[in-house]
Design a protein around this motif. Structure first.
Motif, PDB file in Angstrom:
ATOM      1  N   PHE A  74     -26.154  20.280  -4.187  1.00 61.03           N
ATOM      2  CA  PHE A  74     -26.353  21.725  -4.108  1.00 61.03           C
ATOM      3  C   PHE A  74     -25.643  22.295  -2.884  1.00 61.03           C
ATOM      4  O   PHE A  74     -24.959  23.318  -2.967  1.00 61.03           O
ATOM      5  N   SER A  77     -21.924  22.293  -3.524  1.00 63.68           N
ATOM      6  CA  SER A  77     -21.520  23.349  -4.458  1.00 63.68           C
ATOM      7  C   SER A  77     -21.567  24.716  -3.794  1.00 63.68           C
ATOM      8  O   SER A  77     -20.691  25.567  -4.023  1.00 63.68           O
ATOM      9  N   LEU A  78     -22.567  24.935  -2.948  1.00 66.71           N
ATOM     10  CA  LEU A  78     -22.671  26.232  -2.269  1.00 66.71           C
ATOM     11  C   LEU A  78     -21.536  26.417  -1.273  1.00 66.71           C
ATOM     12  O   LEU A  78     -20.926  27.502  -1.203  1.00 66.71           O
ATOM     13  N   THR A  81     -18.340  27.111  -3.124  1.00 68.61           N
ATOM     14  CA  THR A  81     -18.319  28.462  -3.685  1.00 68.61           C
ATOM     15  C   THR A  81     -18.053  29.503  -2.611  1.00 68.61           C
ATOM     16  O   THR A  81     -17.271  30.435  -2.822  1.00 68.61           O
ATOM     17  N   TYR A 255     -20.921  26.548  -7.654  1.00 69.25           N
ATOM     18  CA  TYR A 255     -22.331  26.833  -7.918  1.00 69.25           C
ATOM     19  C   TYR A 255     -22.603  26.958  -9.418  1.00 69.25           C
ATOM     20  O   TYR A 255     -23.579  26.404  -9.926  1.00 69.25           O
ATOM     21  N   TYR A 258     -22.559  23.538 -11.118  1.00 70.35           N
ATOM     22  CA  TYR A 258     -23.755  22.747 -10.831  1.00 70.35           C
ATOM     23  C   TYR A 258     -24.967  23.313 -11.562  1.00 70.35           C
ATOM     24  O   TYR A 258     -25.817  22.561 -12.056  1.00 70.35           O
ATOM     25  N   LEU A 259     -25.051  24.634 -11.647  1.00 65.08           N
ATOM     26  CA  LEU A 259     -26.145  25.262 -12.387  1.00 65.08           C
ATOM     27  C   LEU A 259     -26.082  24.861 -13.867  1.00 65.08           C
ATOM     28  O   LEU A 259     -27.101  24.488 -14.460  1.00 65.08           O
ATOM     29  N   LEU A 275     -31.949  27.859  -9.280  1.00 61.62           N
ATOM     30  CA  LEU A 275     -30.583  28.011  -8.785  1.00 61.62           C
ATOM     31  C   LEU A 275     -30.015  29.375  -9.164  1.00 61.62           C
ATOM     32  O   LEU A 275     -29.330  30.028  -8.361  1.00 61.62           O
ATOM     33  N   LEU A 279     -28.835  32.290  -6.597  1.00 56.77           N
ATOM     34  CA  LEU A 279     -27.487  32.847  -6.672  1.00 56.77           C
ATOM     35  C   LEU A 279     -27.537  34.365  -6.766  1.00 56.77           C
ATOM     36  O   LEU A 279     -26.744  35.064  -6.109  1.00 56.77           O
TER      37      LEU A 279
END
Length: 303
Positions: A74, A77-78, A81, A255, A258-259, A275, A279
């Protein structure tokens, strides 16, 4: 007594019109409730549950949100992004504004042709876009490596190397700048010519005219494109999924990817809903921040 009867008839007539209006918009209201309001409310509820579609949801409170703190994918990915939003939005705004300035040149020939060419990528279906760029980035038979070969440059693993993967996706993002370009072009064409004439009389050169006349009057369009760019780029998914599916080595695990993976690969609908809401809050915070700071740099012509 007559006024009471008139008021009663008027009320009855108004009620009939209201009833007819509600009947006409009823299909829209039903679709709004079923396809918008219910999914939003359900996802908020699921974000506080452990839910895998097959079994009933189990209430676990804030555990999904707490789990993000220890989820290294996570965090990856954040960070991916945020990096992509910063460089993607800023770069796309610069390129779109430069193209708009080019199209706004007075003596430009084939203006309509250039405008169509620059805008065309926006209307190409995203799946077709993904597969075309997949061929362009191909290590062995791709167009880019073929052109590099003509210059005696070794092939570049555009999508296979973690160092190049995100940068390669940035190229596609910049290629899709036609929508912002059109908005900038409209803003440029809306700048009054009298302001340029007054600036010339005051001795302003081309750069001064751009910096003190053109750019300030285009700041509302910059604000709009920046907000829309942030909202859209935070949700980037389709092209990434087609080209890399988050690889290599999570280099393009954005993101949205991954979501999607949590929802439809791992079937962790509760965690995926959490998630999604996080977001939404991140995007909302970014938009509010941009809008709050806009008073310092956005100039409206009527002010």
């Amino acid at each position: 007594m007559a006024s009471v009867r008139h008021h009663s008839r008027w009320t009855s007539s108004r009620r009939k019109r209201l009833t007819k209006g509600l009947i006409f918009i009823c299909p829209w209201l039903i679709s709004l409730a079923v396809f918008t309001i219910y999914p939003i409310a359900a996802s908020l509820y699921y974000s506080f549950t452990q839910y895998d579609i097959v079994r009933p949801p189990i209430w676990i409170g804030l555990n999904n949100y707490r789990a993000m703190a220890s989820d290294h994918i996570f965090r990856k990915s954040l960070s991916n992004t945020i990096w992509f939003v910063f460089f993607g939005v800023s770069g796309q705004l610069l390129i779109a504004f430069a193209l708009a300035l080019f199209l706004n040149m007075k003596k430009l020939r084939f203006r309509s042709l250039f405008r169509a060419i620059f805008y065309l990528p926006v209307i190409i279906p995203v799946v077709a876009t993904g597969y075309v760029w997949r061929w362009i980035f191909n290590v062995r038979v791709g167009l880019l490596n073929y052109l590099l070969g003509l210059l005696a440059v070794n092939p570049v693993p555009w999508l296979a190397d973690p160092q190049w993967a995100k940068r390669s996706l940035l190229l596609i993002h910049y290629w899709l700048c036609g929508g912002a370009m059109v908005i900038f072009l409209a803003a440029l064409q809306d700048v009054p010519q009298s302001l340029y004439e007054a600036a010339k009389i005051d001795g302003a050169n081309t750069w001064n005219q751009f910096w003190h006349v053109t750019l300030p009057l285009c700041t509302p369009a910059i604000l709009f494109n920046a907000i829309m760019g942030v909202i859209g780029t935070f949700q980037i998914f389709s092209v990434v999924w087609i080209l890399t599916k988050g690889g290599p080595n999570f280099a393009t695990e954005f993101y949205g990817v991954y979501l999607y993976r949590n929802a439809f690969s791992y079937f962790k609908m509760g965690y995926a809903s959490a998630l999604a809401w996080l977001l939404a809050l991140i995007i909302l915070a970014c938009v509010v921040l941009i809008y709050q700071t806009s008073a310092r740099w956005v100039f409206y012509g009527g002010e």
